[in-house]
Design an enzyme around this catalytic site. Structure first.
Site, mmCIF file in Angstrom:
data_model
loop_
_atom_site.group_PDB
_atom_site.id
_atom_site.type_symbol
_atom_site.label_atom_id
_atom_site.label_comp_id
_atom_site.label_asym_id
_atom_site.label_seq_id
_atom_site.Cartn_x
_atom_site.Cartn_y
_atom_site.Cartn_z
ATOM 1 N N LYS A 42 0.829 -1.207 0.000
ATOM 2 C CA LYS A 42 0.000 0.000 0.000
ATOM 3 C C LYS A 42 0.861 1.253 0.000
ATOM 4 O O LYS A 42 1.933 1.291 0.632
ATOM 5 C CB LYS A 42 -0.931 -0.018 1.219
ATOM 6 C CG LYS A 42 -2.008 1.063 1.223
ATOM 7 C CD LYS A 42 -2.941 0.875 2.412
ATOM 8 C CE LYS A 42 -3.999 1.972 2.485
ATOM 9 N NZ LYS A 42 -4.928 1.764 3.626
ATOM 10 N N SER A 69 -9.779 1.856 2.792
ATOM 11 C CA SER A 69 -8.879 2.627 1.954
ATOM 12 C C SER A 69 -7.857 1.777 1.210
ATOM 13 O O SER A 69 -7.133 2.277 0.348
ATOM 14 C CB SER A 69 -8.124 3.636 2.822
ATOM 15 O OG SER A 69 -7.337 2.986 3.810
ATOM 16 N N SER A 89 -10.350 -0.880 6.743
ATOM 17 C CA SER A 89 -9.764 -0.594 5.436
ATOM 18 C C SER A 89 -9.109 -1.785 4.766
ATOM 19 O O SER A 89 -8.693 -1.682 3.621
ATOM 20 C CB SER A 89 -8.740 0.544 5.562
ATOM 21 O OG SER A 89 -9.369 1.749 5.908
#
Length: 507
Positions: free
Chosen positions: A61, A147, A171
């Site tokens: 990420k 996210s 997330s």
């Protein structure tokens, strides 16, 4: 260790496999927008040694620091930033044989539930793109969740075997549910946060997304290591005590049959907003687990309705503090004040940098958090939210049969009528369509709908408990549905074992 020649042969075969996977995913990859900074088989993070993760390809990420790839947090504020060091989790996976395929798209600074708040653009769920390749169905642009949407989409599109994400309030688990992959949020403090760009320090966890539970376990076992650089890391003594208690309970339950396993079903996790298909899939999983010998126990977590409000107050307050460092002077984008500006006022120096560097959603949460920490609102909002958080922790403690090692010896007595894990839907619906207006969504209720997506995932985050989302079938629209397994703190292996049982039921 492999010899040099053997190591080179391994790399060639591993890279050939990576190239074949990418070729098969070529039709989907450009449209998903999942990987924003790719690193090919010959890139800076190509594996050159054998280890527990040999042959495993992993995406990272974009809010996890990498010294050989940019780390932008999907924000203009850090658009030119490359970290001088690798995060601990990056060093662990690369040092144990994994190949990092690139940085995954995400919501800006990890703030969002649909992965639309990104300077790189929204992530498109690959499930709808794959189904359109047969020519019988038009491509459908739906959210990959947030996210960590880029991480989930990369796994679902076949661009990697696993991906690292961060989970603050859901997330990892929400994108896993939307994309039809497995997503683990570990116990808070089990995986190092050193080198992870902070959103909310008391909630942030580095999680793993993978194509199946065994892949997730394989990566998790490598990164779940004590790190002296992380002040929030659980000390070895506490880890060992929790692991011992978990192993004892797993031994009591036995092998493939689930006889003796007690699964709690919380009545508060079936709100009116839940899609009927989600309820149906969850019930089927419950019946399948019961058929394998598990005992199903209704439980009540009465503070759950207040969890979402408490989460947004606490997370926004911590975010407003963490993001104060990005002022264009110490860190981040710098925008020069306009000519004639009064530079004797500090705000005039950095206000322009922050206004241009941060996106709409980040600014909204900074404002909310700053207000919650103000003198007028601190007692009524921030402290009240912390009290709700303690109530949520107490609810879980009463439900579980084994008390948390974090509670101390005075709370060590087991509750024989308690449960081993709690099972509930991961999301209230299948993946929603991507909004037409990305910047701030649309006015009114549509904006609030994005915040409600986390309603089923934030309680485990507030309590710091391990939670795993596993695919559990399809909805009426044919899109993936996930169920979540939540365990006591430090019982990550228990959660993974039950997750495997859920996965086997779908086979």
């Amino acid at each position: 260790m492999l010899s040099r020649t053997g190591s080179q042969c391994y790399r060639r075969s591993s890279f050939a496999r990576i190239l074949r996977r990418r070729a098969s995913s070529q039709a989907v990859h450009p449209q998903t927008n999942a990987i924003v900074f790719p690193s090919g088989p010959d890139g800076p993070y190509a594996s050159s040694s054998a280890g527990p993760l040999s042959g495993v390809t992993i995406a990272v990420k974009d809010n996890i620091c990498t010294k050989l790839l940019p780390t932008t947090c999907s924000s203009h504020m850090l658009e030119n930033f490359t970290s001088p060091f690798d995060a601990t989790v990056v060093s662990l996976i690369s040092g144990n044989g994994a190949t990092i395929v690139g940085k995954a798209n995400c919501d800006e600074f990890g703030m969002g539930s649909l992965n639309v708040h990104s300077v790189h653009g929204p992530v498109v769920n690959p499930f709808g793109l794959k189904s359109s390749l047969d020519g019988n169905h038009p491509a459908e642009r739906r959210s990959a969740g947030g996210s960590s949407g880029g991480s989930a989409a990369a796994v679902a599109a076949g661009l990697c075997d696993a991906a690292l994400g961060t989970d603050t309030g859901g997330s990892v688990r929400l994108p896993a549910s939307y994309c039809g992959v497995v997503g683990l949020k570990p116990s808070y403090g089990i995986v190092s946060r050193w080198g992870v760009v902070s959103f909310a320090d008391s909630l942030d966890c580095v999680g793993v997304l993978g194509k199946d539970v065994s892949t997730v376990r394989r990566v998790h076992n490598v990164i779940a290591t004590y790190d002296t650089k992380d002040p929030t890391a659980a000390p070895p003594r506490v880890r060992s005590k929790a692991a011992h208690a978990c192993a004892n309970r797993l031994q009591e339950i036995g092998g493939s049959q689930l006889t003796g396993l007690r699964i709690g079903i919380p009545q508060e996790y079936f709100p009116a907003e839940l899609q009927p298909a989600v309820i149906g899939s969850t019930r089927r999983v419950i019946e399948q687990l019961r058929a394998r010998g598990a005992t199903i126990v209704p439980v009540s977590l009465p503070s759950t309705p207040y969890a979402l409000s408490a989460y947004y107050v606490i997370s926004s307050a911590e975010a407003s503090s963490n993001l104060a460092r990005y002022d264009g002077i110490e860190y981040g984008l710098r925008v020069e004040p306009p000519p004639g500006a009064n530079l004797t006022k500090t705000a005039n120096v950095y206000a322009h940098s922050r206004s241009r560097g941060f996106g709409t959603e980040v600014k909204r949460r900074i404002l909310l958090g700053t207000y919650a920490l103000s003198a007028d609102a601190f007692e009524n909002y921030f402290l009240q939210a912390q009290r709700v958080r303690n109530l949520i922790k107490a609810d879980f403690s009463r439900a579980f049969g084994v008390s948390s090692v974090l509670d101390g010896p005075e709370c060590s007595a087991d509750q024989r009528d308690g449960v081993d894990v709690i099972l509930h839907p991961s999301a209230i619906q299948t993946a929603p369509s991507l909004p037409h207006s990305i910047d701030g969504m649309t006015p009114g209720s549509a904006s609030l709908d994005a915040y409600v997506q986390d309603v089923l995932t934030v309680p485990a985050s507030l309590a710091g408990l391990p939670a795993l989302s596993v695919p559990a079938g399809k909805g009426a629209d044919g899109w993936p549905i996930g169920v979540s397994v939540v365990g006591q703190w430090g019982f990550d292996e228990m959660v993974l074992r039950v997750g495997e049982a859920v996965q086997d039921c779908q086979a």
